[in-house]
Scaffold this motif. Structure first.
Motif, short mmCIF file in Angstrom:
data_model
loop_
_atom_site.label_atom_id
_atom_site.label_comp_id
_atom_site.label_asym_id
_atom_site.label_seq_id
_atom_site.Cartn_x
_atom_site.Cartn_y
_atom_site.Cartn_z
N GLN A 107 -8.86 -47.95 -79.34
CA GLN A 107 -10.28 -47.85 -79.03
C GLN A 107 -10.53 -46.88 -77.88
OE1 GLN A 107 -11.52 -51.84 -78.25
NE2 GLN A 107 -11.31 -52.53 -80.37
N ILE A 108 -9.69 -46.98 -76.84
CA ILE A 108 -9.82 -46.05 -75.71
C ILE A 108 -9.62 -44.61 -76.18
CG2 ILE A 108 -8.80 -45.37 -73.50
CD1 ILE A 108 -8.12 -48.31 -73.03
N LEU A 109 -8.63 -44.42 -77.04
CA LEU A 109 -8.35 -43.07 -77.55
C LEU A 109 -9.53 -42.52 -78.35
CD1 LEU A 109 -6.25 -40.83 -77.85
CD2 LEU A 109 -5.38 -41.99 -79.88
N THR A 110 -10.19 -43.39 -79.12
CA THR A 110 -11.36 -42.95 -79.88
C THR A 110 -12.48 -42.50 -78.96
OG1 THR A 110 -10.76 -44.54 -81.61
CG2 THR A 110 -12.99 -43.64 -81.66
N LEU A 111 -12.70 -43.26 -77.90
CA LEU A 111 -13.73 -42.87 -76.93
C LEU A 111 -13.41 -41.54 -76.28
CD1 LEU A 111 -14.39 -46.32 -75.22
CD2 LEU A 111 -15.86 -45.14 -76.82
N ARG A 112 -12.12 -41.35 -75.90
CA ARG A 112 -11.74 -40.08 -75.29
C ARG A 112 -11.94 -38.91 -76.25
NH1 ARG A 112 -8.32 -41.45 -70.83
NH2 ARG A 112 -9.56 -43.02 -69.77
N ASP A 113 -11.62 -39.14 -77.53
CA ASP A 113 -11.80 -38.06 -78.51
C ASP A 113 -13.27 -37.66 -78.61
OD1 ASP A 113 -9.24 -39.28 -80.78
OD2 ASP A 113 -9.12 -37.92 -79.09
N SER A 114 -14.16 -38.67 -78.62
CA SER A 114 -15.59 -38.35 -78.72
C SER A 114 -16.06 -37.57 -77.50
CB SER A 114 -16.39 -39.65 -78.87
OG SER A 114 -16.24 -40.45 -77.72
N HIS A 115 -15.56 -37.95 -76.29
CA HIS A 115 -15.93 -37.21 -75.08
C HIS A 115 -15.46 -35.76 -75.16
CE1 HIS A 115 -17.59 -40.65 -73.34
NE2 HIS A 115 -16.50 -41.23 -72.85
N ILE A 116 -14.24 -35.57 -75.61
CA ILE A 116 -13.69 -34.21 -75.69
C ILE A 116 -14.51 -33.37 -76.68
CG2 ILE A 116 -11.68 -32.88 -76.45
CD1 ILE A 116 -9.94 -35.13 -75.33
N GLN A 117 -14.89 -33.99 -77.81
CA GLN A 117 -15.66 -33.23 -78.80
C GLN A 117 -17.01 -32.82 -78.25
OE1 GLN A 117 -14.41 -32.24 -81.61
NE2 GLN A 117 -16.26 -31.16 -82.18
N GLU A 118 -17.67 -33.74 -77.51
CA GLU A 118 -18.96 -33.40 -76.91
C GLU A 118 -18.82 -32.25 -75.90
OE1 GLU A 118 -20.53 -36.88 -75.20
OE2 GLU A 118 -20.85 -37.93 -77.09
N LEU A 119 -17.77 -32.31 -75.09
CA LEU A 119 -17.58 -31.25 -74.10
C LEU A 119 -17.30 -29.90 -74.77
CD1 LEU A 119 -15.48 -33.17 -71.43
CD2 LEU A 119 -17.79 -32.33 -71.17
N LYS A 120 -16.51 -29.93 -75.83
CA LYS A 120 -16.22 -28.67 -76.54
C LYS A 120 -17.50 -28.06 -77.10
CE LYS A 120 -11.41 -29.54 -77.86
NZ LYS A 120 -10.47 -29.77 -78.97
N GLU A 121 -18.35 -28.90 -77.70
CA GLU A 121 -19.61 -28.39 -78.24
C GLU A 121 -20.50 -27.82 -77.13
OE1 GLU A 121 -19.84 -31.64 -81.90
OE2 GLU A 121 -21.27 -31.69 -80.28
N HIS A 122 -20.52 -28.53 -75.99
CA HIS A 122 -21.33 -28.06 -74.88
C HIS A 122 -20.82 -26.72 -74.35
CE1 HIS A 122 -24.17 -28.34 -71.66
NE2 HIS A 122 -23.24 -28.33 -70.73
N VAL A 123 -19.52 -26.57 -74.22
CA VAL A 123 -18.93 -25.30 -73.75
C VAL A 123 -19.24 -24.17 -74.72
CG1 VAL A 123 -16.75 -24.11 -73.34
CG2 VAL A 123 -17.12 -26.35 -72.38
N GLN A 124 -19.18 -24.48 -76.03
CA GLN A 124 -19.48 -23.44 -77.02
C GLN A 124 -20.92 -22.97 -76.89
OE1 GLN A 124 -17.33 -22.04 -78.98
NE2 GLN A 124 -18.78 -20.71 -79.99
N LEU A 125 -21.84 -23.92 -76.70
CA LEU A 125 -23.25 -23.53 -76.53
C LEU A 125 -23.45 -22.68 -75.28
CD1 LEU A 125 -25.02 -26.89 -77.49
CD2 LEU A 125 -24.96 -24.79 -78.83
N LEU A 126 -22.78 -23.08 -74.20
CA LEU A 126 -22.92 -22.31 -72.96
C LEU A 126 -22.37 -20.89 -73.11
CD1 LEU A 126 -22.00 -24.99 -70.27
CD2 LEU A 126 -24.24 -24.04 -70.76
N MET A 127 -21.23 -20.78 -73.80
CA MET A 127 -20.66 -19.45 -74.00
C MET A 127 -21.58 -18.56 -74.83
SD MET A 127 -16.64 -20.45 -74.58
CE MET A 127 -16.16 -18.75 -74.84
N GLU A 128 -22.20 -19.15 -75.85
CA GLU A 128 -23.12 -18.37 -76.67
C GLU A 128 -24.34 -17.93 -75.85
OE1 GLU A 128 -22.02 -20.65 -80.87
OE2 GLU A 128 -24.01 -20.82 -79.98
#
Length: 853
Positions: free
Chosen positions: A334-355
């Motif tokens: 369960q902890i690992l699932t939460l961490r994965d979701s956080h990482i995915q959100e951060l990756k999407e946010h970084v992609q938007l900022l780079m664009e």
């Protein structure tokens, strides 16, 4: 200490307001506590940082950042950009230190788990995405506590309406003096959760020294000690500067020494606990040794039964420990699932900022080029652009440059956040992997313990025929209980703690239901040993093989693929690889199978009756064929009828039903199973292998006896001494490629290599089976007992890796060319013998005809 004032965004329905809060980091629990003022004793709330992620968006405004936990997101605001970056960096560092120092396993975990984690502790991050921000002393730290709290527009706006009781308590603490508050036991306010208040002047001085040195132990203590210092100064007056300095130095030294004493005391306690654990482990080992000696030296059956009961209790203990580890594994997932979701959100946010950053850079380049063109022609500039317009454009460029700098800083921080979160996720994944390995080892050990327990029961039942009736009945009941273990556990608890399931992936029974009770016990022992071998080799052997299979894209014949197929094809790849092997040598004709089915429906084949007789006898230990109403029975009937029309020379031969059944289980599609059967009979096996005379099958038995004499001379001499004809056992092995002879896991590995390399694999595995059990056979000195042992000894092979190494490495395997030469030689001899028999038969018939009736 990490503490200071921040503004917290509060949302009450549609209303959003900023409220000033004193934030304090509790390093013991990795929580960020927040109070209304620095002098409050009770926190209004806390933020769990152990599983939180941090984010800053320049669009929100200067100094605004977010802390996202699995339950909610907190929006905070610092007084400046520098203060914001300082808070974010410090929170990152605190989170990393806590996650690395926090123990992931309970005391007493096995060395197997602790060893890989030891090297990962206290990792120093040398990759600095963002330079360290200088500490803003005016806004962060204990000095900021002495400063007045930032004022809001109204006094009531800063009060927390969600925590009225906490507000009342804090107000009472701020109004009342320290002596009156702590000395009065009859106070109407009860603060049970704060029982650690100092009760004398020495403790107050110690607490004051701790505040000055910055060695607070929790978030609630810090503000309270600030209030203590303030109250003491108010009651006693301000001392002179020299006296204050001496008092501060002495108190500092005392607090440091006391802190060292506490640290050393904790270390001594931990060492004592370690010594106790080692003593317990030594006592357990000595107790195990004494129990084993008692079992060996016990003279009465009652003593041995007591020792067996002790083993049963040990098995129950291991089962309970396994349940606890599985629960811990679920929590880690369960902890690992939460961490994965956080990482995915951060990756999407970084992609938007780079664009967005890229788009702004393009705008800046366009404006720069336009200015260069306009400045190149002074006359045109004077005519078209006024001084005011140029000034506005320059001002806009300056703003854009500031934005670029801000986005660069934001990008650097987000990169560091992604990097740290990824490292934390990797650490959690490694911990989960270590837990899985530990679970597998415990499961394997549990299987071995249960297997030894069943073996002891079996030997006790056989070796002591003169047991009293009560003892014999007890042994019999224990055996029955062990055989029904899986069903009982599953019915009572809703899930099966025992790792041995009733059926495998292809529907074969892991513990066949034999009529003889002793065979049932042997089958259960064998299933436990197979499962134990699988669990022990899962991480070392099976996982690397699966990784190699996952890396293979298009299949092409090569030495590496041959080695992988010999080691066994994983379940998820087996169907694809079998289809590829069949299609290499046998190209399916479109519509051919459907035409054969139409022909079988319109015209009854002579072999139809024999096929119907053999269908109920096909793979009786597989749930997909065990019942006449099973779904695969009609599909198997259609495959066999289509083959009988496809190859009229053979039609149908006993044994083809089992070959087609295995192909159906793996390939699932009946047309694919039909072409697999055609590939085996017409391509892999020699001609006339399934003809009426079975000439080639008999030839292979003579070839196998030659190889047996060369590779295993002692065993062959033993067979000749007791006149054992091995072809009575091995003829069926060759005819159906070991179906119904080997357990399903080993059988499918044999078929993997058989479909790729041909019939030489059957010879190699047949020799390996005899080599695997050679010593057991040599110990039997009675022909009847040898035949009885050979009837079921293939079902007791549990280590498929060992059998594979014997077949392809240990016995110095022979090439296909030698096999063809031997077949040719024995076929000529057999045909000559058959011709001679025909001549003798003709002469006998002629002689009887001349003699008359």
């Amino acid at each position: 200490k990490l503490c200071g004032y921040l503004n917290k965004l509060g949302i009450k329905g549609p209303i959003k307001t900023w409220k000033s809060r004193w934030f304090f980091y509790d390093e013991n629990k990795c929580r960020l506590l927040y109070y209304r003022t620095a002098q409050d004793i009770n926190p209004l709330g806390s933020i769990d940082l152990s599983s939180a992620s941090f984010d800053c968006k320049m669009e929100n405004g200067e100094g605004i950042f977010e802390i996202r936990t699995p339950s909610r997101a907190f929006t905070l605001k610092a007084i400046s950009k520098q203060a914001m970056m300082y808070w974010l960096q410090q929170l990152q560092m605190r989170r990393w230190e806590f996650c690395n120092t926090q123990s992931r396993f309970p005391v007493g975990s096995s060395q197997l788990v602790n060893e890989p984690l030891a090297g990962r502790a206290n990792v120093v991050d040398n990759e600095h995405f963002l330079p360290l921000v200088k500490t803003p002393t005016e806004a962060v730290g204990l000095k900021a506590a002495s400063l007045p709290a930032p004022q809001t527009s109204t006094g009531l706006q800063n009060i927390s309406l969600k925590h009225p009781w906490t507000e009342i308590q804090n107000t009472v603490y701020n109004i009342c003096g320290s002596k009156q508050l702590w000395g009065s036991n009859g106070n109407v306010f009860s603060f049970d959760e704060f029982q650690e208040h100092p009760e004398n002047v020495d403790e107050e001085q110690e607490a004051e020294g701790a505040v000055k040195e910055g060695t607070l132990e929790d978030g609630r203590m810090g503000p309270r000690l600030n209030w203590i210092r303030k109250a003491k100064w108010m009651n006693s007056g301000f001392p002179g500067s020299e006296e204050l300095l001496r008092e501060k130095n002495s108190v500092d030294k005392v607090s440091v020494l006391q802190q060292q004493i506490l640290t050393l005391t904790e270390e001594v306690k931990s060492q004592k606990e370690l010594v106790k654990l080692l003593h317990k482990a030594l006592e357990a080992a000595q107790q195990e040794k004494r129990v084993s000696n008692m079992y060996l030296t016990a003279t009465e059956d009652k003593d041995r039964l007591e020792l067996v009961r002790h083993k049963v209790r040990q098995i129950a203990d291991l089962t309970s420990r396994l349940e606890a580890l599985e629960q811990e594994k679920k929590e880690m997932e369960q902890i690992l699932t939460l961490r994965d979701s956080h990482i995915q959100e951060l990756k999407e946010h970084v992609q938007l900022l780079m664009e967005k950053n890229h788009a702004k850079q393009e705008v800046i380049m366009t404006l720069t080029e336009q200015m260069a063109r306009e400045l190149s022609d002074p006359l045109q500039e004077a005519n078209t652009i006024t001084v005011e317009t140029l000034y506005k454009q320059q001002e806009e460029i300056e703003h854009l440059k500031d934005d670029i700098d801000a986005y660069k800083t934001q990008n650097q921080f987000l990169n560091s956040e992604i990097h740290q979160v990824t490292r934390l996720w990797t650490s959690v994944a490694e911990n989960e992997k270590a837990l899985l390995m530990k679970c597998a080892c415990l499961q394997a050990r549990n299987c071995q313990m249960e297997s030894k327990y069943l073996t002891v029961l079996r030997k006790l039942q056989e070796a002591v025929p003169g047991l009293p009736n009560s003892h014999a009945e007890l042994v019999k009941n224990l055996i029955q209980e062990a055989l029904q273990w899986d069903v009982k556990e599953e019915a009572e608890e809703g899930f099966n703690l025992n790792p041995v399931s009733e059926y495998d992936e292809y529907g074969f029974m892991t513990v066949p239901d034999y009529e003889i009770e002793d065979w049932k016990l042997l089958a259960k022992i064998q299933a436990l040993e197979i499962k134990s071998n699988k669990l022990r080799s899962q991480e070392i052997v099976e996982k690397p093989l699966r990784d190699r299979w996952n890396s293979i894209g298009e299949l092409n014949p090569c030495a590496e693929l041959k080695s992988l197929i010999r080691s066994g094809i994983p379940v998820e790849h087996r169907q694809r690889v079998w289809r590829w092997m069949v299609s290499r040598h046998c190209t399916p004709a479109p519509g051919h199978y459907q035409r054969l089915l139409e022909q079988s429906r319109s015209t009854e084949h002579p072999a139809c009756r024999q096929i119907e007789l053999d269908l109920p006898r096909t793979l009786t230990n597989n749930k997909h064929f065990s019942s006449p109403t099973s779904q695969l029975i009609p599909r198997l009937r259609r495959v066999l009828l289509a083959f009988s029309w496809h190859n009229p020379a053979i039609g149908y031969c006993q044994g083809l039903n089992r070959l087609a059944a295995v192909a159906l289980l793996v390939l699932e599609d009946e047309e694919s199973a039909f072409w697999c059967l055609v590939y085996i009979v017409e391509n892999l096996m020699p001609a006339d292998y399934y003809s009426e005379t079975l000439i080639t099958s008999q030839v292979d038995q003579r070839v196998f006896k030659d190889f047996l004499s060369e590779k295993l001379p002692r065993l062959m001499a033993h067979f000749e001494q007791y006149r054992i004809d091995v072809s009575l056992i091995t003829f069926n092995w060759f005819l159906v490629a070991f179906v119904d002879s080997l357990v399903s896991d080993i059988l499918l590995r044999v078929w993997d290599a058989f479909l790729y390399e041909g019939t030489k694999v059957i010879f190699r595995y047949a020799l390996a089976i005899f080599k695997y059990n050679e010593e057991e056979i040599l110990r039997i000195h009675d022909s009847v007992e040898i035949y009885q042992y050979l009837r079921f000894f293939t079902r007791m092979i549990t280590d498929g890796r060992k059998l594979m190494n014997i077949a392809f490495n240990d016995l110095n395997p022979f090439p296909m060319k030698l096999l063809r030469n031997r077949r040719s030689m024995h076929k000529e001899e057999l045909e000559a013998e058959l011709c001679e028999l025909e001549q003798i038969k003709a002469a006998y018939v002629k002689e009887r005809a001349e003699q008359g009736p």
